[in-house]
Design a protein around this motif. Structure first.
Motif, short mmCIF file in Angstrom:
data_model
loop_
_atom_site.label_atom_id
_atom_site.label_comp_id
_atom_site.label_asym_id
_atom_site.label_seq_id
_atom_site.Cartn_x
_atom_site.Cartn_y
_atom_site.Cartn_z
N LYS A 102 -73.75 28.34 42.86
CA LYS A 102 -72.80 28.69 43.92
C LYS A 102 -72.48 27.51 44.84
CE LYS A 102 -74.04 33.50 43.72
NZ LYS A 102 -74.50 34.69 44.38
N VAL A 103 -72.09 26.40 44.23
CA VAL A 103 -71.65 25.24 45.00
C VAL A 103 -70.13 25.14 44.92
CG1 VAL A 103 -73.81 23.98 44.68
CG2 VAL A 103 -71.97 23.66 43.03
N ASN A 104 -69.54 24.37 45.83
CA ASN A 104 -68.09 24.22 45.80
C ASN A 104 -67.66 23.33 44.63
OD1 ASN A 104 -68.38 21.52 46.61
ND2 ASN A 104 -68.20 22.05 48.76
N LYS A 105 -66.38 23.31 44.35
CA LYS A 105 -65.86 22.59 43.19
C LYS A 105 -66.17 21.10 43.27
CE LYS A 105 -61.83 22.06 40.26
NZ LYS A 105 -62.65 22.00 39.05
N GLU A 106 -66.03 20.51 44.44
CA GLU A 106 -66.29 19.08 44.60
C GLU A 106 -67.75 18.75 44.26
OE1 GLU A 106 -66.43 15.84 48.21
OE2 GLU A 106 -64.98 17.47 48.34
N SER A 107 -68.68 19.53 44.77
CA SER A 107 -70.11 19.32 44.48
C SER A 107 -70.41 19.52 43.00
CB SER A 107 -70.97 20.26 45.30
OG SER A 107 -70.83 19.98 46.67
N ALA A 108 -69.80 20.54 42.41
CA ALA A 108 -70.00 20.81 40.98
C ALA A 108 -69.48 19.66 40.13
CB ALA A 108 -69.31 22.11 40.59
N ASP A 109 -68.31 19.13 40.48
CA ASP A 109 -67.74 18.01 39.73
C ASP A 109 -68.59 16.76 39.86
OD1 ASP A 109 -65.65 19.58 38.82
OD2 ASP A 109 -64.24 18.89 40.34
N LYS A 110 -69.11 16.49 41.06
CA LYS A 110 -69.97 15.32 41.27
C LYS A 110 -71.26 15.46 40.47
CE LYS A 110 -68.36 13.88 45.82
NZ LYS A 110 -68.71 13.70 47.24
N ALA A 111 -71.85 16.65 40.50
CA ALA A 111 -73.09 16.89 39.76
C ALA A 111 -72.86 16.74 38.27
CB ALA A 111 -73.64 18.27 40.09
N ARG A 112 -71.76 17.29 37.79
CA ARG A 112 -71.43 17.19 36.37
C ARG A 112 -71.26 15.72 35.96
NH1 ARG A 112 -66.69 20.49 33.26
NH2 ARG A 112 -67.36 19.91 31.18
N ALA A 113 -70.54 14.96 36.76
CA ALA A 113 -70.32 13.55 36.45
C ALA A 113 -71.64 12.77 36.45
CB ALA A 113 -69.35 12.93 37.46
N ALA A 114 -72.50 13.05 37.42
CA ALA A 114 -73.79 12.35 37.50
C ALA A 114 -74.67 12.68 36.30
CB ALA A 114 -74.51 12.73 38.80
N LEU A 115 -74.75 13.95 35.94
CA LEU A 115 -75.59 14.35 34.82
C LEU A 115 -75.04 13.85 33.49
CD1 LEU A 115 -76.46 17.94 36.02
CD2 LEU A 115 -78.08 16.07 35.72
N GLU A 116 -73.72 13.93 33.32
CA GLU A 116 -73.12 13.43 32.08
C GLU A 116 -73.26 11.91 32.00
OE1 GLU A 116 -69.17 15.11 32.03
OE2 GLU A 116 -69.89 16.92 31.01
N GLY A 117 -73.19 11.23 33.14
CA GLY A 117 -73.39 9.80 33.17
C GLY A 117 -74.79 9.40 32.73
N ALA A 118 -75.76 10.30 32.97
CA ALA A 118 -77.14 10.05 32.56
C ALA A 118 -77.38 10.45 31.10
CB ALA A 118 -78.09 10.82 33.47
N GLY A 119 -76.36 11.04 30.46
CA GLY A 119 -76.47 11.38 29.05
C GLY A 119 -76.67 12.85 28.75
N ALA A 120 -76.59 13.70 29.77
CA ALA A 120 -76.81 15.14 29.57
C ALA A 120 -75.52 15.84 29.15
CB ALA A 120 -77.32 15.76 30.87
N THR A 121 -75.68 17.02 28.59
CA THR A 121 -74.57 17.90 28.28
C THR A 121 -74.57 18.98 29.36
OG1 THR A 121 -74.88 17.52 25.93
CG2 THR A 121 -73.54 19.42 26.55
N VAL A 122 -73.42 19.14 30.05
CA VAL A 122 -73.35 20.02 31.21
C VAL A 122 -72.17 20.97 31.09
CG1 VAL A 122 -73.13 20.04 33.73
CG2 VAL A 122 -74.30 18.16 32.61
N THR A 123 -72.35 22.19 31.60
CA THR A 123 -71.29 23.18 31.69
C THR A 123 -71.15 23.60 33.14
OG1 THR A 123 -71.83 24.03 29.49
CG2 THR A 123 -70.52 25.44 30.90
N VAL A 124 -69.91 23.73 33.60
CA VAL A 124 -69.66 24.24 34.94
C VAL A 124 -68.95 25.59 34.78
CG1 VAL A 124 -68.45 23.87 37.12
CG2 VAL A 124 -69.50 21.94 35.93
N LYS A 125 -69.50 26.61 35.39
CA LYS A 125 -68.92 27.96 35.30
C LYS A 125 -68.66 28.48 36.68
CE LYS A 125 -70.94 29.25 30.94
NZ LYS A 125 -71.62 30.24 30.18
#
Length: 91
Positions: free
Chosen positions: A68-91
């Motif tokens: 339950k985070v806002n879109k901006e926080s979700a996008d930043k988290a997704r970018a950071a995790l994908e940058g580290a090599g993870a596979t991420v889904t935002v729902k």
């Protein structure tokens, strides 16, 4: 056939409106990938978890990292995790 097309278009339009109205997102770690240590570091930086808890979360993927985070926080988290090599889904 002309009757089915507007109905399908109306459904798709309703889904698009629902996606636009969504203001809370969950960031879900699907897989850690090859750089597990980097992913654990990113999870720790995004959350208040300690090392053991972050490692357990990454090992137990798929798991929700942020809820339950806002879109901006979700996008930043997704970018950071994908940058580290993870596979991420935002729902």
């Amino acid at each position: 056939m002309a009757v089915a097309t507007p109905a399908a278009g109306g459904t798709a339009g309703g889904e698009a409106e629902q996606a636009e109205e969504q203001d809370e997102f969950d960031v879900i770690l699907e897989a850690a990938g090859d750089k597990k240590i980097q992913v654990i570091k990113e999870v720790r930086s995004l959350t208040s978890l300690g090392l053991k808890e972050a490692k357990d979360l990454v090992d137990g993927a798929p798991k929700t990292v942020l809820e339950k985070v806002n879109k901006e926080s979700a996008d930043k988290a997704r970018a950071a995790l994908e940058g580290a090599g993870a596979t991420v889904t935002v729902k």
